[in-house]
Design a protein around this motif. Structure first.
Motif, PDB file in Angstrom:
ATOM      1  N   ALA A 504       0.863  -0.960   0.119  1.00 38.12           N
ATOM      2  CA  ALA A 504       0.278  -0.170  -0.208  1.00 38.12           C
ATOM      3  C   ALA A 504       0.680   1.372   0.396  1.00 38.12           C
ATOM      4  O   ALA A 504       2.170   1.083   0.215  1.00 38.12           O
ATOM      5  CB  ALA A 504      -0.715  -0.115   1.164  1.00 38.12           C
ATOM      6  N   GLY A 522      -2.809  -4.328  -2.285  1.00 39.25           N
ATOM      7  CA  GLY A 522      -3.354  -4.396  -1.329  1.00 39.25           C
ATOM      8  C   GLY A 522      -2.431  -5.504  -0.974  1.00 39.25           C
ATOM      9  O   GLY A 522      -1.175  -5.744   0.005  1.00 39.25           O
ATOM     10  N   TYR A 761      -5.098   3.036   3.677  1.00 38.85           N
ATOM     11  CA  TYR A 761      -5.195   2.363   3.077  1.00 38.85           C
ATOM     12  C   TYR A 761      -6.411   1.424   3.676  1.00 38.85           C
ATOM     13  O   TYR A 761      -7.436   1.367   2.340  1.00 38.85           O
ATOM     14  CB  TYR A 761      -3.627   2.096   2.169  1.00 38.85           C
ATOM     15  N   GLN A 764      -9.934   2.904   4.172  1.00 33.91           N
ATOM     16  CA  GLN A 764     -10.364   3.141   3.003  1.00 33.91           C
ATOM     17  C   GLN A 764     -10.680   2.037   2.070  1.00 33.91           C
ATOM     18  O   GLN A 764     -12.029   2.517   1.266  1.00 33.91           O
ATOM     19  CB  GLN A 764      -9.147   4.528   2.437  1.00 33.91           C
ATOM     20  N   ASN A 765      -9.440   1.426   1.703  1.00 35.55           N
ATOM     21  CA  ASN A 765     -10.773   0.168   1.033  1.00 35.55           C
ATOM     22  C   ASN A 765     -11.258  -0.786   1.366  1.00 35.55           C
ATOM     23  O   ASN A 765     -11.265  -2.141   1.227  1.00 35.55           O
ATOM     24  CB  ASN A 765      -9.034  -0.778   0.629  1.00 35.55           C
ATOM     25  N   GLY A 766     -11.307  -0.887   2.995  1.00 32.87           N
ATOM     26  CA  GLY A 766     -12.592  -2.320   3.302  1.00 32.87           C
ATOM     27  C   GLY A 766     -12.090  -3.216   3.586  1.00 32.87           C
ATOM     28  O   GLY A 766     -12.783  -4.601   3.868  1.00 32.87           O
ATOM     29  N   ILE A 767     -10.481  -2.973   3.701  1.00 35.51           N
ATOM     30  CA  ILE A 767      -9.574  -4.951   3.766  1.00 35.51           C
ATOM     31  C   ILE A 767      -9.736  -4.794   5.601  1.00 35.51           C
ATOM     32  O   ILE A 767      -9.717  -5.876   6.029  1.00 35.51           O
ATOM     33  CB  ILE A 767      -8.424  -4.434   3.356  1.00 35.51           C
TER      34      ILE A 767
END
Length: 867
Positions: A504, A522, A761, A764-767
Motif C-alpha cells: 500500500a 493490497g 489505505y 479506506q479500501n475496507g480491508i
C-alpha cells in the motif's frame, strides 16, 4: 720401447688435455641463461583443452617438450638431415670441419664475385651451443662455440642435447621450438604428426626465414620430398611410408593462437604471474644442481686428475644423472591441437637418459633406468654414496617437474559451458537490439567446487566495446538484494512464506517508494511479494529489521564500503554498486546453507568464509523463489516449464540501465547482466524480460546434459506447521495455513508494524474494519500513531523573484475523515484525510503542522527561495 714411449706420451697428453678442459670448464662454466628462457603461457579448461595462450614477453611463441614427447621418427629425420654422425662424435666433427674449410676456401678462389652457398660444419651440439648463447660469427666465437659444445657433451647425454635442439631451434617468424611449430603450422601435437609433416619440420631450422612453413610462394612439397626421398634411401622410411608421405600435399599456412574466454584468460595469466605459479623461478637452481655434479669433482684436479676424470665420466653415465633441466625445463609441455599437454615427471621415479647408437634403420633408442637400481659396474665409491646421490636426484627431478608445468595453467573453466553460455548471450543480444541493449555478461559458478566454470565478460569480445569486462564492473543491482531481506525477516519471525503482507502507499522521511508498475496490490503473501519483487513490502521488512538487516549482512560479506547512512533505505531497492561477480557469488549462499564460501576464479581466491544466513532461512528462500509466480515474465515464462529445481530473481536498475537475472540450483549459480557499457539507458525492458531467458536456456541445457538433477536439501530446523497467515490479527485468526517455519523462531505480530498511510489505505479500501480496529488489541498503539505528512520535510523549492509557488502536500492519519493543518503556527484549517491540498507560498522559511482527531501531531519544515 718406442711404442711404449708413444703410449705414455699419448696418455700424458690425453690426461693433460682432459685436465685443461676440466679446469677451463670449472673457470668458464656453461652460460645456462639460454636454457632458461621465458615460456609462453597456456591456459587449459577443466576438460584438458586449450582455452588461451599468452606469448612470452619477448614476443616469441615458445613451448618445450620432453624427450619422450618428441617422436622417434622426428629425431631420426633431424639427425639424418643435420648431423648424421651425431651419435659418434664428441660435439665436434673434425672431418666436417676439414671438408667445410677446404670447400669454402676453394670456392672463394674460384668464384670470387659469385654468391656461393657455404658448406657448414656445425654439429647439432654446436648449434645448441650457439642457440644457447648467440654471438656474431667470427673465428674467435667459433672456437668458443666448439668449447661450449665439448661442455655440453661432457655434462649432458646425447638424447638430452637433441632435446635441447628441438626446444631451442628457430622455426621461422616468432616461433621457437618444435612443439610451437607443430601447433602453429599443423595444429597438432607432436605425437600426431605424419611423416610428411615431420620432414617439413626437420628442414625448417636449417634456414628458418627462407623455409618457414607459412611463407607465401614456398614450394613446401618439393622441400618435403627431398628429405622424404633421402630418408627412404637411408632405410628410415619404408616404401609404403615413403609413398604416403610423398603424396601428402601442403600449402603455406599458420594456425592462430586460440582465444577462448579472453577476459577469464587475462585474469588467469595475471594471477599466475602474481602468485608465482608460472615463470622461470627455480630453473637456474635446478640447472645449477646438475652443474654441481661435475663441479664437486673438478675441485680436486690438482691432487688427482686421472681419478677425478674417471670418476666424473663414470658418474655422467650412471643413474646418478637423473632428470635435470633440459633447456630451462626441456621436459616441458607439448602443445596439442586441442590441448597442450604437460609431460608428467615423478620425483620418486627419476630417469637417467642414456645415449644409444644408430641401428640399421638409424633409430634412436634412449634407455631409461630407475634411479633406485644400481647399475652393474658402478664403483664401490658411488655405491657407498648412493643415498646422497639419490636424494639429490630426486630433488632435481622435483624441480624439473615444477618447471615442466611452469607455463601451464590448469583452470576450472569448462570450455563447453563457456561456449554454450556465450552463444545464449549472443542470441539474446540480437533479440534485444530493438530495446537499445548492446552488451551482455554472464558468470557461472559451481556451488560444490566453489569455482567459476564459465566467464563471459562480454557477449562478444570483438563487438561494441566488447573488450570491457562487465563481470567486474560495479553497477546498481536493482531488486536483486530483496531475497536477503526476506531471509533475515524469516530469521526474525517477521514472515513465513504464506503469511500476508500489505502493499500500500507509504511515505518515509524524504522518500515515497513506488512499485515498478506504479500500482499497489493490497494484501499479498510474502511468497508473492518476493516473487513479484514489490518494493514497499521489502522496505517495510528492511525497516523492521533495524540494526541487523541487509546492510549488516552485506558488511559481513565485505560488500558495503560506506556507512549505513550513506545508503539509507534505498539499499533495499538496489541503491548500492556491486559487480556481477560478487552478486552471483553472494547468491551461492542459498546453495551452501547460508555460508559465503571463498570462490576460485582463474587461479585466485575471491572472498572469505562467512555465515551470512542461517541454513534454514537460505533453504526457505530457495523454495519461495522456486515456487514464485512467473506469469509476469510474459513469453519468457514458457521457458521455465519443466525446469529443474531452480530459484531465480530478476532486477532492473533505475532507467533500465542494468538488467539482471540470477539463477541458483544446488549445483550452479548463474548471473546474467544486460545493458550498455557506455552507460546508455535501455528502453521498455526489464531484467525479467531480458536476462531471464539466458538463465532458463542455460539451466535447461545443463539439465539436459545431466549436470543438474538434485533438489535443494531441507536442513534440520525447518518444518511445516499450522500458522496464522493474517496480516493484521485482532482477536482471532481468520486464515490458518500450513507453512514452512524455522523451528524455535517465534512469529512476531507487532501493532507498530504498519504505518499510518498503510492503515489508512486498509481502512479506506475496507480491508480492515474501523470499529474492530478501534476496539481491538492494538487500539491504543494505533490511536497514538502520528499522521504522516507528504515528502516535503527538509526540501528547498525555488521561485522566480517576487513570485509564488503552488506546493502540493498531503497529510494522512489512521482514523478520521479530516485532518487539520497549520502553516507557521497559524490557524488550523480542515483538510480531507489523505488527499492532496495546495499551498500558495512566496520565498521564506515554512513549518507545516498536521493534527488528527486523536490530537496526534506531525510537523515538516521546508524553504522557498528566489532563484
Amino acid at each position: 720401447m718406442k711404442f711404449m714411449g708413444f703410449v705414455k706420451f699419448s696418455a700424458f697428453l690425453g690426461a693433460f688435455l682432459l685436465s685443461l678442459f676440466l679446469i677451463l670448464d670449472f673457470l668458464f662454466p656453461l652460460n645456462l641463461a639460454g636454457l632458461n628462457k621465458e615460456k609462453s603461457l597456456v591456459l587449459y579448461s577443466s576438460e584438458g583443452e586449450i582455452l588461451n595462450m599468452q606469448i612470452s614477453s619477448d614476443e616469441i611463441w615458445r613451448f618445450y617438450a620432453s624427450s619422450d614427447e618428441i617422436p622417434q621418427r622426428l629425431k631420426q629425420s633431424v639427425v639424418h638431415f643435420e648431423d648424421r654422425y651425431f651419435y659418434y662424435h664428441f660435439g665436434v666433427n673434425p672431418f666436417s670441419i676439414i671438408r667445410a674449410f677446404t670447400h669454402n676456401i676453394s670456392q672463394n678462389f674460384t668464384h670470387k664475385n659469385a654468391n656461393i652457398a657455404r658448406v657448414g660444419a656445425s654439429t647439432i651440439t654446436m648449434q645448441v651451443a650457439r642457440m644457447m648463447n648467440p654471438k656474431e660469427r667470427s673465428y674467435k666465437n667459433k672456437f668458443i662455440e666448439i668449447f661450449n659444445a665439448f661442455q655440453l657433451e661432457f655434462h649432458y647425454t646425447k638424447d638430452e642435447i637433441l632435446t635441447m635442439y628441438f626446444n631451442l631451434a628457430p622455426y621461422g617468424g616468432n616461433i621457437e621450438g618444435v612443439t610451437s611449430a607443430s601447433y602453429f603450422y599443423f595444429g597438432k601435437a607432436l605425437s600426431e604428426l605424419s611423416n610428411a609433416q615431420i620432414a617439413l619440420l626437420a628442414v625448417v631450422p636449417k634456414n628458418p626465414n627462407k623455409n618457414r612453413l607459412d611463407r607465401a610462394n614456398l614450394d613446401l612439397n618439393s622441400l618435403k620430398n627431398r628429405l622424404i626421398s633421402s630418408l627412404y634411401k637411408a632405410g628410415i622410411l619404408s616404401l609404403s611410408e615413403f609413398e604416403r608421405a610423398s603424396s601428402e600435399k601442403f600449402t603455406p599456412a599458420r594456425h592462430p593462437a586460440p582465444n577462448f574466454a579472453p577476459h577469464y584468460a587475462m585474469r588467469a595469466f595475471k594471477n599466475a604471474k602474481n602468485l608465482g605459479v608460472v615463470g622461470r623461478a627455480g630453473a637456474s637452481e635446478a640447472v645449477g644442481e646438475r652443474m654441481g655434479e661435475t663441479a664437486s669433482k673438478t675441485a680436486g684436479v690438482a691432487e688427482g686428475v686421472s681419478e677425478t676424470a674417471t670418476e666424473t665420466k663414470r658418474a655422467r653415465t650412471t643413474s646418478v644423472r637423473a632428470s635435470s633441466v633440459r633447456a630451462s625445463s626441456v621436459r616441458a609441455s607439448s602443445v596439442r591441437a586441442s590441448s597442450v599437454r604437460a609431460s608428467s615427471v615423478r620425483a620418486s621415479s627419476v630417469r637417467a637418459s642414456q645415449s644409444a647408437h644408430l641401428a640399421q634403420n638409424s633409430a634412436i633408442k634412449p634407455a631409461n633406468t630407475d634411479n633406485h637400481a644400481v647399475r652393474a659396474g658402478e664403483t664401490k665409491h658411488l655405491a657407498q654414496n648412493g643415498a646422497i646421490w639419490q636424494n639429490k636426484a630426486e630433488r632435481i627431478a622435483q624441480n624439473d617437474a615444477n618447471l615442466i608445468n611452469s607455463n601451464l595453467i590448469h583452470s576450472n573453466l569448462n570450455k563447453t559451458y563457456q561456449l554454450t553460455l556465450e552463444n545464449f548471450l549472443k542470441s539474446r543480444i540480437n533479440d534485444l537490439a530493438k530495446f537499445g541493449v548492446k552488451n551482455g555478461s554472464a558468470i557461472l559458478i559451481d556451488n560444490e567446487k566453489m569455482a567459476v566454470v564459465a566467464y563471459a565478460g562480454s557477449h562478444d569480445f570483438g563487438g561494441f566495446l566488447g573488450q570491457n569486462d562487465g563481470i567486474v564492473w560495479a553497477k546498481n543491482v536493482g531488486s536483486t538484494l530483496k531475497p536477503f531481506i526476506y531471509a533475515r525477516a524469516l530469521e526474525e519471525g517477521l514472515i513465513t512464506p504464506r503469511r500476508e503482507l500489505i502493499d500500500a502507499p507509504i511515505s518515509f522521511k524524504n522518500y515515497s517508494p513506488r512499485n515498478y508498475n506504479l500500482g499497489f496490490m493490497g494484501v499479498i503473501s510474502a511468497n508473492e511479494a518476493l516473487g513479484y519483487s514489490l518494493n514497499i513490502p521489502a522496505l517495510k521488512l528492511l525497516l523492521s529489521l533495524g540494526d541487523d538487516g541487509l546492510y549488516e549482512l552485506l558488511l559481513r560479506a565485505n560488500l558495503a564500503p560506506y556507512s549505513k547512512e550513506h545508503y539509507g533505505l534505498g539499499l533495499g531497492l538496489g541503491g548500492i554498486s556491486i559487480n556481477l561477480l560478487n552478486l552471483t557469488h553472494l547468491y551461492s549462499v542459498f546453495a551452501n546453507s547460508g555460508e559465503l564460501k571463498p570462490l576460485e576464479l582463474a587461479g585466485a581466491k575471491v572472498g572469505q568464509s562467512a555465515q551470512i544466513l542461517s541454513p534454514q532461512s537460505a533453504y526457505i528462500i530457495t523454495q519461495m523463489l522456486k515456487n514464485a509466480p512467473r506469469s509476469y515474465l510474459g513469453s519468457v515464462w514458457q521457458n521455465t516449464k519443466n525446469m529443474p529445481a531452480l530459484m531465480f530473481k530478476t532486477g532492473t536498475s533505475a532507467d533500465g540501465r542494468d538488467l539482471y537475472t540470477i539463477g541458483v540450483t544446488p549445483k550452479f549459480s548463474l548471473g546474467v547482466w544486460f545493458g550498455n557499457f557506455n552507460g546508455e539507458k535501455t528502453s521498455d525492458i526489464s531484467g525479467g524480460l531480458s536476462a531471464a531467458r539466458v538463465v532458463f536456456d542455460m539451466f535447461s541445457y545443463l539439465s539436459n546434459t545431466g549436470a543438474i538433477n538434485a533438489e535443494f536439501a531441507r536442513p534440520s530446523g525447518v518444518s511445516e506447521r499450522e500458522i496464522c497467515a493474517d496480516f493484521f490479527v485482532e482477536k482471532e485468526c481468520k486464515k490458518m495455513v500450513r507453512d514452512l517455519v524455522i523451528e524455535g523462531v517465534i512469529l512476531r505480530d507487532e501493532c507498530e508494524f504498519y504505518r499510518p498511510s498503510e492503515l489508512f489505505y486498509l481502512l479506506q479500501n475496507g480491508i480492515i474494519d474501523a470499529n474492530t480496529t478501534k476496539n481491538g488489541r492494538c487500539k491504543d498503539k494505533i490511536a497514538s500513531i502520528a499522521p504522516a505528512l507528504s515528502d516535503i520535510d527538509g526540501k528547498i523549492y525555488e521561485v522566480s523573484d517576487n513570485a509564488e509557488i503552488n506546493l502540493s502536500a498531503s497529510c494522512t492519519a489512521v482514523f478520521g475523515d479530516e485532518i487539520f493543518i497549520s502553516v507557521n503556527n497559524g490557524a488550523y484549517e480542515a483538510k480531507k484525510n489523505g488527499e492532496n491540498f495546495m499551498l500558495n507560498l512566496s520565498a521564506g522559511e515554512y513549518e507545516l503542522s498536521c493534527l488528527d482527531e486523536n490530537a496526534n501531531f506531525s510537523v515538516a519544515k521546508f524553504r522557498v527561495k528566489n532563484r
